[in-house]
Each structure stands twice: as C-alpha cells, then as structure tokens.
Write an enzyme that holds these catalytic residues in place. Structure first.
Site, PDB file in Angstrom:
ATOM      1  N   LYS A 281      71.202  84.415 104.418  1.00 16.19           N
ATOM      2  CA  LYS A 281      70.954  85.760 103.872  1.00 16.19           C
ATOM      3  C   LYS A 281      69.553  86.279 104.204  1.00 16.19           C
ATOM      4  O   LYS A 281      69.364  87.477 104.406  1.00 16.19           O
ATOM      5  CB  LYS A 281      71.186  85.776 102.358  1.00 16.19           C
ATOM      6  CG  LYS A 281      72.665  85.644 101.973  1.00 16.19           C
ATOM      7  CD  LYS A 281      72.854  85.762 100.475  1.00 16.19           C
ATOM      8  CE  LYS A 281      74.314  85.616 100.102  1.00 16.19           C
ATOM      9  NZ  LYS A 281      74.528  85.793  98.651  1.00 16.19           N
TER      10      LYS A 281
ATOM     11  N   ALA B 253      69.364  84.079  94.448  1.00 12.50           N
ATOM     12  CA  ALA B 253      70.515  84.623  93.721  1.00 12.50           C
ATOM     13  C   ALA B 253      70.062  85.633  92.678  1.00 12.50           C
ATOM     14  O   ALA B 253      70.663  86.704  92.519  1.00 12.50           O
ATOM     15  CB  ALA B 253      71.311  83.495  93.059  1.00 12.50           C
TER      16      ALA B 253
ATOM     17  N   THR C  36      59.563  76.877  87.053  1.00  6.38           N
ATOM     18  CA  THR C  36      58.228  77.214  87.555  1.00  6.38           C
ATOM     19  C   THR C  36      57.959  78.677  87.205  1.00  6.38           C
ATOM     20  O   THR C  36      58.500  79.581  87.842  1.00  6.38           O
ATOM     21  CB  THR C  36      58.147  77.006  89.084  1.00  6.38           C
ATOM     22  OG1 THR C  36      58.619  75.690  89.400  1.00  6.38           O
ATOM     23  CG2 THR C  36      56.735  77.171  89.592  1.00  6.38           C
TER      24      THR C  36
ATOM     25  N   ASN D  78      73.578  90.448 102.661  1.00  3.57           N
ATOM     26  CA  ASN D  78      74.873  89.759 102.765  1.00  3.57           C
ATOM     27  C   ASN D  78      75.926  90.624 103.469  1.00  3.57           C
ATOM     28  O   ASN D  78      77.069  90.200 103.612  1.00  3.57           O
ATOM     29  CB  ASN D  78      75.383  89.310 101.386  1.00  3.57           C
ATOM     30  CG  ASN D  78      75.938  90.460 100.558  1.00  3.57           C
ATOM     31  OD1 ASN D  78      75.718  91.630 100.850  1.00  3.57           O
ATOM     32  ND2 ASN D  78      76.669  90.124  99.505  1.00  3.57           N
TER      33      ASN D  78
END
Length: 274
Positions: free
Chosen positions: A69, A135, A157, A90
């Site tokens: 992607k 995502a 994180t 995408n």
C-alpha cells in the site's frame, strides 16, 4: 461478436486467501458490468514493474493489499486528499490523460459498515481507536469526518499515536495516549491493531468498555475474533468484525472504476454464511 471483459486485479504477497475476486465477481453480476478480476501474487521487489506490466496489457484498475500500500502511494502520480494524508493507496486507475491515480477506500469502507450496515452513530460520540500503524492511519480521516465529540488514539508506543494527532489534528478533536491510559467509557472502540492475529489484547482499563460500548475489530475470521470475545467478556453488548469493511471498501473501489455503486448487503451475507 464477443467483447473482451475489462481487466481488474488485486496485487499482494501473500494473496491466495483474498476474497476480492469473489466479491468483485458478485458486484459485476449484480450491476451487469462486463469485467474480469483476478488475484496477482507479486514478488516483494517487483511491485512497480508489475503495475506497469498490468497497465501495458490494457488493465484498467488495481486494488493493492499488504505489503504494497505504501509502494502504491509512491507509485501514484496523482492522488485524492484522503490518500495523501493516509500515506497509503489501495486503489489505482488511470484517467483520460493516462495519469496514474491513487486512492484509499478503507476509511469509507469502515465508516459505511459502522453507520449504514450496523446503524451505529459516530457523530457526537467518544471514539477510542487502538493502534497507530497503517491500518489506523488509513481510516482516521473518514472517522473524523463524521464529527465525533472526541477521538483518542491509543498505542503501545505513545509517540506513534502522537504523530497521528499532528497529522490529523486539524480535522477534529483528536488526542493520543498509551493503552493503559485510555480511561472510558467510550461509545465506540475500533481495534486497528493485529492483536486478534496474535491472540492477545491491549491492556485497556476496565472503564474503557461498558454495556453501551460498540466494539469494532477491523480483523475478521470464521470464529469470533479474540479482541471481540475479550470485549464481550468485559460487558460490551455490540461487537462487530471487519468483514463488512472488506466488502464496503471493495464497493467504493468498484464505484470509482465503474461509476456504479453495488449493493453490499447480499455479498456480506454470502460470506458471513460460508
């Protein structure tokens, strides 16, 4: 005289598990569009060449999945604003001048599944998004466009979540924290981590979920996802997996290419029943 079917494909590595060819075949049948859609396994170092070869063979549109992607984002000559901010593409197609366009349809797919298929409002609601990888980056703009009262991005994180706050901050009320600091309750929790694949769940406070919380896992499988089962055990009454998102993002790609929006309910129902 037989007219050759228009050529479309999805590129990824691995790709054998892809439901995209079956989904687009159902869309084509439903809309009367004459097209052929296949899954193409592309070696990880040969993405750019594979795209060029596809278009030189009169291909019209591509879907791009893991791990390409970001490569598709780099390859596109022009792109939509949402794709530019997401840093990932995408969906590829060429315009009438031959320029290669890129878009991301994941966020639209997610939001349509939540708000249209499941009738869950985002506007005015407090939303927790788990994870800060590609995502999540791909869906935040579409979530913020629905005017939630607040979006909290929680990640192991925290600095990575803070980067997303900087990137999307102008679009709405968005903040970052670690998993254990995500104090609720939240109206909607969206899991964009790979926790379900690894069989472990982020260490959220007990307050994050109550009976009114809708929980959405972007992953899906034959069985209930690990994350959704975990949420249900903590009192969530409504848990949803990502199958509908998969079909809805495909429908958005189809409508970009063919200028027709297919009905998704029967397609989702078919895959849900398998």
């Amino acid at each position: 005289m037989n007219v050759a079917a228009d050529q479309y494909a999805v590129m990824g590595n691995p790709i054998g598990h892809s439901k995209s060819p079956a989904i687009h075949a159902m869309f084509a049948k439903q809309t009367g569009e004459k097209l052929r859609y296949e899954a193409l396994l592309v070696p990880t170092e040969e993405f750019s060449e594979a795209v060029e070869q596809f278009y030189s063979n009169k291909g019209l549109g591509l879907n791009i999945t893991v791990p390409f992607k970001q490569d598709a984002w780099n390859k596109a000559e022009r792109m939509t604003d949402r794709a530019r901010r997401a840093g990932a593409v995408n969906t590829l197609w060429k315009d009438e001048t031959g320029a290669l366009w890129g878009d991301t349809t994941d966020g639209v797919g997610l939001v349509r599944d939540i708000t249209v298929n499941h009738k869950v409002d985002i506007e005015g609601r407090r939303v927790l998004v788990l994870g800060a990888g590609g995502a999540v980056r791909g869906v935040l703009e579409s979530i913020l466009e629905k005017n939630p009262s607040a979006v909290v991005v929680a990640n192991r994180t925290v600095s990575r979540a803070e980067e997303l706050v900087k990137l999307f901050g102008e679009l709405g009320n968005i903040s970052a924290c670690g998993f254990s600091e995500a104090e609720g309750p939240f109206d909607l929790i969206i899991n964009g981590t790979s926790a379900s694949l690894q069989g472990e769940c982020p260490p959220l406070p007990q307050t994050a979920i109550n009976q009114q919380t809708t929980v959405y896992d972007m992953m899906y499988g034959v069985e209930e996802t690990v994350f959704n089962r975990w949420a249900r055990e903590r009192g969530a009454q409504t848990v949803i997996d990502g199958l509908g998102m998969l079909v809805e993002q495909a429908a958005e790609s189809f409508s970009i290419w063919r200028n027709k929006r297919p009905e998704t309910a029967q397609v989702i129902a078919k895959f849900r029943g398998e």
